[in-house]
Design a protein around this motif. Structure first.
Motif, PDB file in Angstrom:
ATOM      1  N   GLN A  56      23.994   2.574   7.647  1.00 12.23           N
ATOM      2  CA  GLN A  56      24.436   1.517   6.751  1.00 12.23           C
ATOM      3  C   GLN A  56      23.984   0.136   7.226  1.00 12.23           C
ATOM      4  O   GLN A  56      23.774  -0.761   6.423  1.00 12.23           O
ATOM      5  N   ARG A  57      23.856  -0.026   8.540  1.00 11.87           N
ATOM      6  CA  ARG A  57      23.410  -1.288   9.124  1.00 11.87           C
ATOM      7  C   ARG A  57      22.547  -0.953  10.333  1.00 11.87           C
ATOM      8  O   ARG A  57      22.579   0.175  10.857  1.00 11.87           O
ATOM      9  N   PRO A  58      21.788  -1.917  10.871  1.00 11.05           N
ATOM     10  CA  PRO A  58      20.980  -1.648  12.065  1.00 11.05           C
ATOM     11  C   PRO A  58      21.790  -1.138  13.251  1.00 11.05           C
ATOM     12  O   PRO A  58      21.317  -0.299  14.017  1.00 11.05           O
ATOM     13  N   CYS A  59      23.030  -1.629  13.393  1.00  8.72           N
ATOM     14  CA  CYS A  59      23.841  -1.182  14.533  1.00  8.72           C
ATOM     15  C   CYS A  59      24.157   0.299  14.455  1.00  8.72           C
ATOM     16  O   CYS A  59      24.340   0.961  15.488  1.00  8.72           O
ATOM     17  N   HIS A  60      24.213   0.867  13.234  1.00 13.38           N
ATOM     18  CA  HIS A  60      24.471   2.298  13.097  1.00 13.38           C
ATOM     19  C   HIS A  60      23.264   3.103  13.576  1.00 13.38           C
ATOM     20  O   HIS A  60      23.424   4.171  14.189  1.00 13.38           O
ATOM     21  N   ALA A  61      22.065   2.604  13.315  1.00 11.49           N
ATOM     22  CA  ALA A  61      20.864   3.277  13.817  1.00 11.49           C
ATOM     23  C   ALA A  61      20.840   3.238  15.341  1.00 11.49           C
ATOM     24  O   ALA A  61      20.498   4.231  15.997  1.00 11.49           O
ATOM     25  N   VAL A  62      21.227   2.107  15.928  1.00 14.35           N
ATOM     26  CA  VAL A  62      21.266   1.985  17.387  1.00 14.35           C
ATOM     27  C   VAL A  62      22.274   2.962  17.974  1.00 14.35           C
ATOM     28  O   VAL A  62      22.016   3.634  18.978  1.00 14.35           O
ATOM     29  N   LYS A  63      23.439   3.064  17.355  1.00 12.21           N
ATOM     30  CA  LYS A  63      24.474   3.991  17.833  1.00 12.21           C
ATOM     31  C   LYS A  63      23.951   5.428  17.848  1.00 12.21           C
ATOM     32  O   LYS A  63      24.138   6.165  18.825  1.00 12.21           O
ATOM     33  N   GLU A  64      23.289   5.837  16.775  1.00 15.16           N
ATOM     34  CA  GLU A  64      22.761   7.200  16.701  1.00 15.16           C
ATOM     35  C   GLU A  64      21.709   7.437  17.779  1.00 15.16           C
ATOM     36  O   GLU A  64      21.677   8.493  18.420  1.00 15.16           O
TER      37      GLU A  64
END
Length: 696
Positions: A56-64
């Protein structure tokens, strides 16, 4: 009457128009339904919808991507976010990806964690659905570079819409681990991209995610920066050992003195964490909850924590809370949210209740202590006044006031303040200082520092901060001959002179006493014999230097006399003048004994022993001479190609590299000359290869 008929006709026309807009009639007069029929969505549309839910946001990609790295047993994770995270590079030193798995690594529902649905009840990893990487490839352009541990080469590939763009992965040279580059995030979702906040805000969210994982995984080194050349905003050492060692470095040193532990344990549930007491407040709440190592939002526990603080903190004041909860895998449902940000716990009410009671009890205890021991606040005016009175008494100028009692002397109440129903005492803590008649008999308060401590301070005072950061983030690429190596740090590629850097690193390890053990001789050599060998080296001794026998005797006497300080740096000498042990500066490295005679001769003749065994100059000179034993001798510019079978090719990455990344403090002098040369950077290499490819 005519006006009435006109109004009626108009009403009929409106009704007819509404009916026609809702229905249509065929030539038989039967009404036909215009509702669209249900159709199956194309697969690419399905994938984009799913990707929008997961990322949903760039931070979600980083978390994954961070969770993928942790699943791969990474001990070092670097996150670089550019343009608010629309371009990301997440690099780790984990297990890497098998070359044969590269083709399907970004396909949806491809995973090594599950084989059947029941496996969800026992899953102990972050990833399990095989959706994270696939989802990112549907909303961004992805490139993966990876190398398995122990493999000689790595592979790389580009991905789009869940598929590998190349027919087969490309063979490449890269460090062990995996680097995932996400470029142009949400390029095909213009509304989503436009809805992102400013670059600074989105980067702050990314940084917060990395900070939280750094706290929960203190043994892993995390680095986060907003550009390839920017200073890191987060750079943990990875050796703090506990979350309490990381939190002050990540969220501020002030937290260190306000943290309290929570440790609950039942037969199958464990809750550990840290939280602040009533003496600490912040403008915004900082809370993080991990369940089985996964960063999640757990509403029941969040509410329980918030309710525990209500009686103690006023409106607009917030605590710091970190909790790590461990439950059996079969008592947690991790498949309840697209981004796995929420989980369902079988006993969440019980856990929430226990957490609430534990925090409440601790806060009550802290508040009670605060009432019994009020905080002392110094007032500058009262302190000065008291000191002026003491000076007058000591000089005899002015009347001597009655000597106050000990309680009056130590605590002078300046005011009593009622605040929010609580009493706060503002006091002046001034202790009278009288001449001590026994001062001459007592040891001095600040004894002179030992030479070793001064030498350590000199090392810390000359460190080059930028170069320190380069060494902390270095990743070995390969050897150039026997005396130089190439390494990567961030986006830059460097050539390092091993002779110079190893000698400086060995010097520092000897000064700081970081030698892990000693190298013991099975047959200890005599110092006199070693001196005889050294004096026989061409150019070392000349007849004008004196009699060889006298020099040998003087050397033995000197080294035996200074055995204590030599033993501190790892050289063990017997009273009979034999060398029994040497320091082990590098694990797995035995110094060449052909250099030992000359090193001992220089230690005896060049170290300024007359300055005293505890002087700084003695330690510095001694460490300098000894470090020559642990440095490859020869020219840096060795044209010979790297030999994978040579000892240096395996010894350097295994033994020296961890030290350079850890405690090594590169001095400013290394920036001069050719000890460390920047060759190029990854972006320039990519550009060069792309041009070469286009030319071909």
């Amino acid at each position: 009457m005519q006006r009435k008929h006109s109004s009626t006709r108009m009403l009929h026309a409106v009704v007819a128009s509404l009916i026609c807009s809702c229905m249509s009639c065929n030539h038989t007069g039967r009404v036909m339904d215009t509702v669209e029929t249900i159709k199956k969505l194309p697969q690419d549309v399905v994938n984009k919808i799913a990707a929008g839910e997961v990322v949903q946001r760039p931070c979600h990609a980083v978390k994954e991507l961070i969770e993928n790295s942790l699943d791969a047993h990474a001990t070092q994770i670097t996150v670089i976010a550019k343009n608010g995270g629309t371009k990301l590079v997440v690099t780790d030193n984990g297990d890497g990806i098998r070359p044969e798995d590269m083709k399907r690594v970004c396909e949806r529902f491809t995973t090594s964690k599950l084989t059947k649905y029941e496996d969800l009840q026992h899953v102990a990893t972050f990833g399990f659905r095989g959706e994270a990487l696939a989802s990112i490839t549907y909303v961004a352009r992805v490139r993966i570079v990876t190398r398995r541990k122990g493999a000689s080469k790595g592979v790389s590939a580009s991905y789009l819409n869940g598929e590998m763009k190349e027919a087969a992965p490309n063979v490449t040279v890269c460090p062990e681990g995996t680097s995932v580059t996400v470029d142009d995030l949400f390029y095909n979702l213009p509304v989503r991209k436009a809805s992102l906040r400013s670059s600074g805000t989105e980067y702050s969210r990314i940084l917060e995610v990395v900070k939280r994982y750094a706290v929960n995984y203190p043994e892993t080194k995390f680095l986060c920066r907003k550009d390839f050349t920017a200073q890191p905003d987060l750079n943990t050492v990875g050796t703090e050992g506990t979350p309490q060692g990381v939190i002050p470095a990540v969220f501020g040193k002030e937290l260190d003195k306000h943290l309290h532990e929570i440790n609950l344990s039942t037969e199958d549930i464990t809750v550990k964490g840290l939280f602040t007491g009533t003496d600490y407040t912040a403008r915004r709440i900082v809370s993080m909850y991990f369940v089985n190592g996964r960063l999640v939002d757990c509403s029941p526990i969040q509410k329980a924590v918030a309710q525990a603080y209500v009686p103690f903190l006023g409106k607009g004041k917030h605590p710091f809370v970190y909790l790590s909860i461990t439950v059996p895998p079969d008592e947690i449902d991790v498949n309840v949210h697209p981004t796995k940000a929420e989980v369902a716990l079988l006993k969440e009410d019980t856990i929430a209740s226990k957490v609430h009671d534990a925090i409440t009890a601790k806060l009550n205890t802290i508040q009670q202590i605060s009432k019994e021991f009020p905080v002392v606040v110094l007032k500058e005016e009262a302190r000065k006044r008291k000191l002026e009175e003491d000076e007058k008494e000591d000089s005899g100028g002015g009347p001597r006031s009655p000597s106050p009692s000990q309680g009056e002397r130590d605590l002078m109440v300046d005011s009593v303040i009622m605040k929010a129903g609580k009493i706060e005492l503002k006091v002046d803590s001034v202790k009278s200082e009288k001449a001590n008649p026994f001062k001459q008999l007592l040891p001095t308060q600040n004894p002179p520092k030992h030479g070793r401590a001064l030498a350590m301070e000199r090392i810390a005072g000359t460190v080059h901060k930028r170069m320190k950061e380069i060494f902390e983030n270095m990743e070995h690429v390969g050897m150039v001959g026997e005396r130089a190596c190439v390494f990567r740090s961030g986006d830059d590629i460097y050539l390092m002179d091993l002779r110079v850097v190893m000698r400086e690193a060995a010097y520092q390890r000897i000064v700081r006493g970081e030698c892990s053990s000693t190298l013991t001789f099975s047959e200890p050599p005599r110092i006199a014999d070693l001196c005889e060998v050294a004096l026989g080296i061409p150019g070392v001794w000349e007849p004008s230097d004196g009699d060889k026998q006298e020099i040998r005797t003087a050397l033995v006497d000197c080294l035996v006399k200074h055995r204590p300080v030599l033993q501190e740096v790892g050289i063990v000498i017997t009273t009979e003048g034999k060398v029994t042990s040497l320091p082990r500066v590098w694990n797995g490295f035995v110094p060449s004994l052909e250099h030992l005679p000359l090193a001992l001769l220089r230690i005896g003749s060049d170290v300024p022993w007359e300055a005293g065994d505890t002087s700084e100059l003695v330690y510095r000179t001694l460490a300098t001479e000894l470090s020559s034993l642990y440095t490859p001798i020869g020219s840096t510019c060795d044209p010979a190609p790297p030999d994978p079978s040579s000892p240096m090719s395996t010894f350097y990455p295994a033994s020296i590299l961890p030290s350079l990344k850890g405690t090594f403090m590169p001095p400013t002098q290394l920036t001069k000359g050719t000890s460390l040369v920047k060759l190029t950077n990854i972006s320039a290499l990519h550009t060069t290869f792309e041009r070469s490819h286009c030319t071909i």
